[in-house]
Design an enzyme around this catalytic site. Sequence first.
Site, short mmCIF file in Angstrom:
data_model
loop_
_atom_site.label_atom_id
_atom_site.label_comp_id
_atom_site.label_asym_id
_atom_site.label_seq_id
_atom_site.Cartn_x
_atom_site.Cartn_y
_atom_site.Cartn_z
N CYS A 81 0.88 -1.17 0.00
CA CYS A 81 0.00 0.00 0.00
C CYS A 81 0.92 1.22 0.00
O CYS A 81 1.87 1.26 -0.77
CB CYS A 81 -0.96 -0.03 1.20
SG CYS A 81 -0.13 -0.23 2.79
N LYS A 82 0.66 2.18 0.88
CA LYS A 82 1.56 3.34 0.95
C LYS A 82 2.69 3.09 1.95
O LYS A 82 3.84 3.33 1.66
CB LYS A 82 0.77 4.60 1.32
CG LYS A 82 1.63 5.85 1.31
CD LYS A 82 0.82 7.10 1.61
CE LYS A 82 1.72 8.33 1.63
NZ LYS A 82 0.97 9.54 1.99
#
Length: 118
Positions: A81-82
């Site tokens: 994800c981030k």
Amino acid sequence: MGNDQFTIATYEEVKDLPNHPEKLLIDVREPSEVVETGKIPTSVNIPLSTVEKELKLNDEEFMAKYSRSKPQSEDEIIFHCKLGGRAGKAADVAIGLGFKNVKNYKGSWVDWAKQEKL
């Protein structure tokens, strides 16, 4: 908290994915985030909120939607994800669905961007 049955994928592993088409890298960020930053090569965008539903698709549906073979229970799946939080949740979901070779790319996009000097 998560059951921590997944292992951690490294930048080097993710960087080498173009040489390993049998491994699936799933980006669980929202499509708008992917547009904003770009994507890690070979990754497929399946937002966290839809991971369970998409991993339950049959082989034909998955292939039609993502142009990739649906991972089988022994296949390696790496989530990112981030920063790694949502990827960890997605990894837990996949393990709950019976996938046995699940990894979380800790540091995720932020680590990738730093290593790639983006």
